[in-house]
Enzyme design. Structure first.
Site, PDB file in Angstrom:
ATOM      1  N   ASP A 108       3.517  -3.201  -9.633  1.00 15.32           N
ATOM      2  CA  ASP A 108       2.171  -3.072 -10.191  1.00 15.32           C
ATOM      3  C   ASP A 108       1.587  -4.369 -10.761  1.00 15.32           C
ATOM      4  O   ASP A 108       1.011  -4.375 -11.859  1.00 15.32           O
ATOM      5  CB  ASP A 108       2.135  -1.959 -11.244  1.00 15.32           C
ATOM      6  CG  ASP A 108       2.974  -2.275 -12.479  1.00 15.32           C
ATOM      7  OD1 ASP A 108       3.680  -3.318 -12.494  1.00 15.32           O
ATOM      8  OD2 ASP A 108       2.926  -1.483 -13.446  1.00 15.32           O
ATOM      9  N   TYR A 143       3.195 -11.438   6.629  1.00 18.14           N
ATOM     10  CA  TYR A 143       4.017 -11.330   5.422  1.00 18.14           C
ATOM     11  C   TYR A 143       5.397 -10.780   5.763  1.00 18.14           C
ATOM     12  O   TYR A 143       6.423 -11.298   5.311  1.00 18.14           O
ATOM     13  CB  TYR A 143       3.301 -10.428   4.422  1.00 18.14           C
ATOM     14  CG  TYR A 143       3.988 -10.274   3.090  1.00 18.14           C
ATOM     15  CD1 TYR A 143       3.857 -11.249   2.107  1.00 18.14           C
ATOM     16  CD2 TYR A 143       4.757  -9.144   2.810  1.00 18.14           C
ATOM     17  CE1 TYR A 143       4.477 -11.102   0.869  1.00 18.14           C
ATOM     18  CE2 TYR A 143       5.375  -8.994   1.580  1.00 18.14           C
ATOM     19  CZ  TYR A 143       5.228  -9.973   0.616  1.00 18.14           C
ATOM     20  OH  TYR A 143       5.849  -9.823  -0.604  1.00 18.14           O
TER      21      TYR A 143
END
Length: 207
Positions: free
Chosen positions: A137, A101
């Site tokens: 989140d 990533y």
């Protein structure tokens, strides 16, 4: 600040489809903003040697961004538009459990920061805004990082607002949360100490 006009926000499967089948020139009026914000699944685990996964993730997280931006540049230039590229702190600071990533996000920074230079030198009025985000989140992010990282996640709506404001203001970079900018500067000055502190926020004992 330029008023918001026609915006294409490429996310998820839609981004992959557009990459291969882009035909619409968005007339009349063209395209004003291209927001690139799609990612493949980040396993958030130690490196296992899966090169095929890394190759796939590079295609989704990096090469598709390049393809979409390249296709959109002509109409963005006509409209003095903006490219907004959503990246990550892991594209500025290498972090544990994000080998593949992180590689894709460093690639985004390198390509689009270089492209920004070239557009300015060529006097082509297309802004390039790189958004460096921390832990947000979203359900997927919280699921993948649960028990592995001791960092509070920031609210997704505020992250989205920071991205929109940065693109509309034609800023070169946007950091969210804003303290990430100072963190990156400190890490650049003191990488060894910074890396030591960084590792204390990660739980290596988690399966």
């Amino acid at each position: 600040m330029k008023p918001i006009g026609k915006v294409l926000c490429a996310t998820g499967v839609v981004a992959g489809i557009i990459t291969f089948f882009w035909k619409d020139d968005f007339n009349p009026g063209g395209l004003d903003y291209l927001v690139l914000n799609h990612i493949g699944t980040n396993r958030f685990q130690e490196w296992t040697g899966d090169v095929e996964y890394t190759r796939w993730l590079m295609q989704v997280n990096f090469l598709s961004y390049v393809a979409l931006a390249t296709a959109a540049l002509p109409t963005l230039e006509k409209n003095r538009g903006a490219l907004v590229v959503v990246s990550s702190l892991t594209g500025r600071m290498p972090t544990p459990f994000t080998t593949s990533y992180s590689a894709t996000k460093f690639a985004l920074d390198g390509f689009f920061s270089s492209l920004r230079h070239e557009l300015i030198m060529q006097k082509r009025d297309v802004s390039v805004t790189l958004c460096i985000l921390g832990l947000i989140d979203t359900d997927s992010a919280l699921e993948y990082t649960r028990g592995k990282v001791h960092i509070s996640a920031s609210p997704a709506p505020e992250a989205a607002l920071a991205i929109v404001r940065g693109g509309a203001a034609r800023a070169h970079e946007v950091f969210y949360p804003r303290w990430l900018q100072q963190l990156c500067r400190l890490w650049a000055l003191f990488p060894s100490s910074g890396n030591h502190v960084l590792r204390t926020f990660y739980n290596y004992s988690s399966p």
